[in-house]
Structures are given as C-alpha cells and as structure tokens.
Design a protein around this motif. Structure first.
Motif, mmCIF file in Angstrom:
data_model
loop_
_atom_site.group_PDB
_atom_site.id
_atom_site.type_symbol
_atom_site.label_atom_id
_atom_site.label_comp_id
_atom_site.label_asym_id
_atom_site.label_seq_id
_atom_site.Cartn_x
_atom_site.Cartn_y
_atom_site.Cartn_z
ATOM 1 N N ARG A 135 -52.444 -21.470 18.978
ATOM 2 C CA ARG A 135 -53.415 -21.537 17.889
ATOM 3 C C ARG A 135 -53.995 -22.946 17.846
ATOM 4 N NH1 ARG A 135 -51.631 -21.078 11.732
ATOM 5 N NH2 ARG A 135 -51.651 -23.347 11.939
ATOM 6 N N ASN A 138 -61.222 -23.955 11.741
ATOM 7 C CA ASN A 138 -60.791 -22.563 11.608
ATOM 8 C C ASN A 138 -59.713 -22.310 12.659
ATOM 9 O OD1 ASN A 138 -62.833 -21.316 9.646
ATOM 10 N ND2 ASN A 138 -64.135 -22.387 11.103
ATOM 11 N N TYR A 139 -58.901 -21.311 12.431
ATOM 12 C CA TYR A 139 -57.800 -21.038 13.352
ATOM 13 C C TYR A 139 -58.235 -20.037 14.413
ATOM 14 C CZ TYR A 139 -54.709 -23.293 9.951
ATOM 15 O OH TYR A 139 -54.100 -24.179 9.107
ATOM 16 N N LYS A 140 -58.144 -20.459 15.673
ATOM 17 C CA LYS A 140 -58.479 -19.592 16.790
ATOM 18 C C LYS A 140 -57.247 -19.447 17.675
ATOM 19 C CE LYS A 140 -61.582 -19.378 20.788
ATOM 20 N NZ LYS A 140 -62.770 -20.017 21.429
ATOM 21 N N TYR A 141 -56.983 -18.217 18.111
ATOM 22 C CA TYR A 141 -55.799 -17.931 18.916
ATOM 23 C C TYR A 141 -56.210 -17.628 20.355
ATOM 24 C CZ TYR A 141 -53.215 -17.397 14.534
ATOM 25 O OH TYR A 141 -52.617 -17.614 13.318
ATOM 26 N N TYR A 158 -59.961 -11.078 12.824
ATOM 27 C CA TYR A 158 -60.157 -11.202 14.269
ATOM 28 C C TYR A 158 -60.275 -9.820 14.911
ATOM 29 C CZ TYR A 158 -57.852 -15.745 13.350
ATOM 30 O OH TYR A 158 -57.488 -16.982 12.852
ATOM 31 N N TYR A 217 -59.920 -8.240 18.781
ATOM 32 C CA TYR A 217 -59.500 -8.506 20.151
ATOM 33 C C TYR A 217 -59.694 -7.254 20.999
ATOM 34 C CZ TYR A 217 -56.877 -12.566 18.377
ATOM 35 O OH TYR A 217 -56.507 -13.750 17.795
ATOM 36 N N LEU A 244 -59.914 -12.489 22.639
ATOM 37 C CA LEU A 244 -60.714 -12.581 21.427
ATOM 38 C C LEU A 244 -62.162 -12.170 21.698
ATOM 39 C CD1 LEU A 244 -60.791 -13.517 18.417
ATOM 40 C CD2 LEU A 244 -61.551 -15.744 19.313
ATOM 41 N N TYR A 249 -64.454 -13.599 15.579
ATOM 42 C CA TYR A 249 -63.678 -13.705 14.369
ATOM 43 C C TYR A 249 -64.521 -14.236 13.216
ATOM 44 C CZ TYR A 249 -62.349 -18.735 14.994
ATOM 45 O OH TYR A 249 -62.315 -20.105 15.137
ATOM 46 N N ARG A 281 -64.582 -15.811 9.083
ATOM 47 C CA ARG A 281 -63.954 -16.330 7.886
ATOM 48 C C ARG A 281 -64.835 -15.845 6.743
ATOM 49 N NH1 ARG A 281 -61.937 -22.372 6.442
ATOM 50 N NH2 ARG A 281 -59.912 -21.528 6.991
ATOM 51 N N ILE A 298 -67.493 -16.886 12.817
ATOM 52 C CA ILE A 298 -67.115 -18.227 13.245
ATOM 53 C C ILE A 298 -67.324 -18.397 14.747
ATOM 54 C CG2 ILE A 298 -65.235 -19.905 13.367
ATOM 55 C CD1 ILE A 298 -66.328 -19.283 10.538
ATOM 56 N N GLN A 323 -50.896 -14.472 12.262
ATOM 57 C CA GLN A 323 -51.800 -13.332 12.310
ATOM 58 C C GLN A 323 -50.975 -12.063 12.149
ATOM 59 O OE1 GLN A 323 -55.360 -13.331 15.361
ATOM 60 N NE2 GLN A 323 -53.462 -13.941 16.306
#
Lengths: 113, 114
Positions: free
Chosen positions: A93, A98-101, B33, B35, B45, B48, B50, B55, B103
């Motif tokens: 992460r 912002n949180y991106k995985y 998100y 996927y 991904l 996603y 917010r 984003i 998540q």
C-alpha cells in the motif's frame, strides 16, 4: 514505479512441514505491506499487515517480518495444514494522499497429506 | 456489520455484449476499489474512488470500460463491448481513511466471455 514480486507460482508441501512464501517490493513511498489469503471461489481475506521495520507480526499461525533494508515481507508458517491450501497474495500500500494497493502475482500453496 | 456485496456473482456473455457489475461497500468506507483478477493471478487495479471522485483510472481500458460512484456509496463497473480477454473475476473492495485500516473485499463477479 511501485511493484511487488512473488517468485513462486506454486508451492507443494506435505502436511506438517514449514513453509516460506517470498515477497519483495519496490517503492519510493513509506511501505505498508499486507498478506492476503484467497481460498477457492472466495474473496481475498487479510492475513497479516505491517508497516514497522524489523517487527514480527503473527496471525493464525502465520508470521512475517517487514525488512526495509531488503525490501522484503516473506510469509512463514512452521507447520502447514491441509486447510492452508489457498492462493496467497502479497500487497503493497502506498500513500500518495490516497491509499493505492499493488498486488503480487500470487503464490498457490498446495498442502498434501 | 455487513461486508462488501457484489452482484451478479456470475456472468456469461458472447463477445460484443455489454455487462454491468454492482458493488455496495461497507457503510462509512469512503474509498472503493475495482480490481480485475484473471484466473490464478493477483488482483490488478482498474479504478478507485474516494467518495464520488475518481482518484486513479489509468488502468481502466477507457474505450470499453467505465465506472461510476455518483453518491459516494454504491458503484457500477460497466464493460461496453466485452472481449474474450476480459474473462476474469471482478473484485470490489472498500476501506476507510484510517491509516491502519485494511481493504475488505467482496465475493467478486466471475465473468466468462465466450
């Protein structure tokens, strides 16, 4: 860019043996690493997570230590069970505001009797 | 607490057909998100959000895929003209802004394009 590498596609082990699944990552951000487990036809579920360097984290008999010096977060268990057969994903992460995985390709663990 | 829900669970299409996937995240989760997970591979991904804002949609094939989250809650992912290469499981996940949060994934929609 940010990436996660899992070197083993398939690991086959006899019940009761130890296992280590490899995970290395690349990022310029402060890393937060996760291990997810996905059983057949189910959603991925969190197994472990860590952002603390050199601290072992444990859950359900599995454990991992984040080593920032080697960019690694290998998953281990001392004695695998038949029920551990599943797909295991390592994920990174990154916080860009912002949180991106970012997920690795996954390692399938097959435990045989 | 209810988890992430997705529908349908399965879809089978001919090439060229359209399909929509729906996701209801965990209540209070601001980030959602989508996927794509090909068989025996890691989730990749697509896009996603917010709240209602996109984003990152840089991995979304924009000519055929679209995603919206108009009120910052539920979301829809649509494939306009499906191809065999779209065969995969489509996973929705949500999370909160808490730094220690994880998540949570939904059960996914398994798509087969013939």
């Amino acid at each position: 860019g940010d990436s996660v590498t899992q070197t083993e596609g398939l690991v086959t082990l006899t019940k009761g043996l130890p296992v280590m699944l490899n995970c290395t990552y690349q990022t310029t951000y402060s890393p937060f690493l996760f291990w997810y487990v996905q059983h057949l036809n189910e959603a991925p579920k969190l197994l472990l997570k860590s952002s603390t360097d050199n601290k072992r984290t444990e859950h359900q008999g599995f454990y991992a230590t984040l080593h920032k010096s080697s960019s690694s977060f290998h998953l281990q268990k001392s004695s695998v069970q038949l029920s551990d057969s599943a797909l295991y994903f390592c994920a990174l992460r990154v916080n860009t505001g912002n949180y991106k995985y970012v997920f690795g390709a996954g390692t399938r663990l097959k435990v045989i009797a | 607490e209810a988890g992430v829900t997705q529908s349908p669970r399965y879809a089978v299409l001919q090439e060229g057909q359209a399909v929509s996937f729906w996701c209801d995240p965990i209540s209070g989760h601001d980030t959602l998100y989508w996927y794509q997970q090909p068989r025996d591979q890691g989730p990749q991904l697509l896009v996603y959000f917010r709240d209602e804002a996109v984003i990152d949609n840089s991995q979304l094939p924009s000519d055929r895929f679209s995603a919206v989250r108009p009120k910052g809650t539920n979301s829809t992912l649509k494939i306009q003209s499906a191809k065999q290469g779209d065969t995969a499981t489509y996973l929705c996940a949500s999370s909160s802004r808490d730094n220690m949060a994880e998540q949570f994934f939904g059960p996914g929609t398994r798509l087969t394009v013939l």
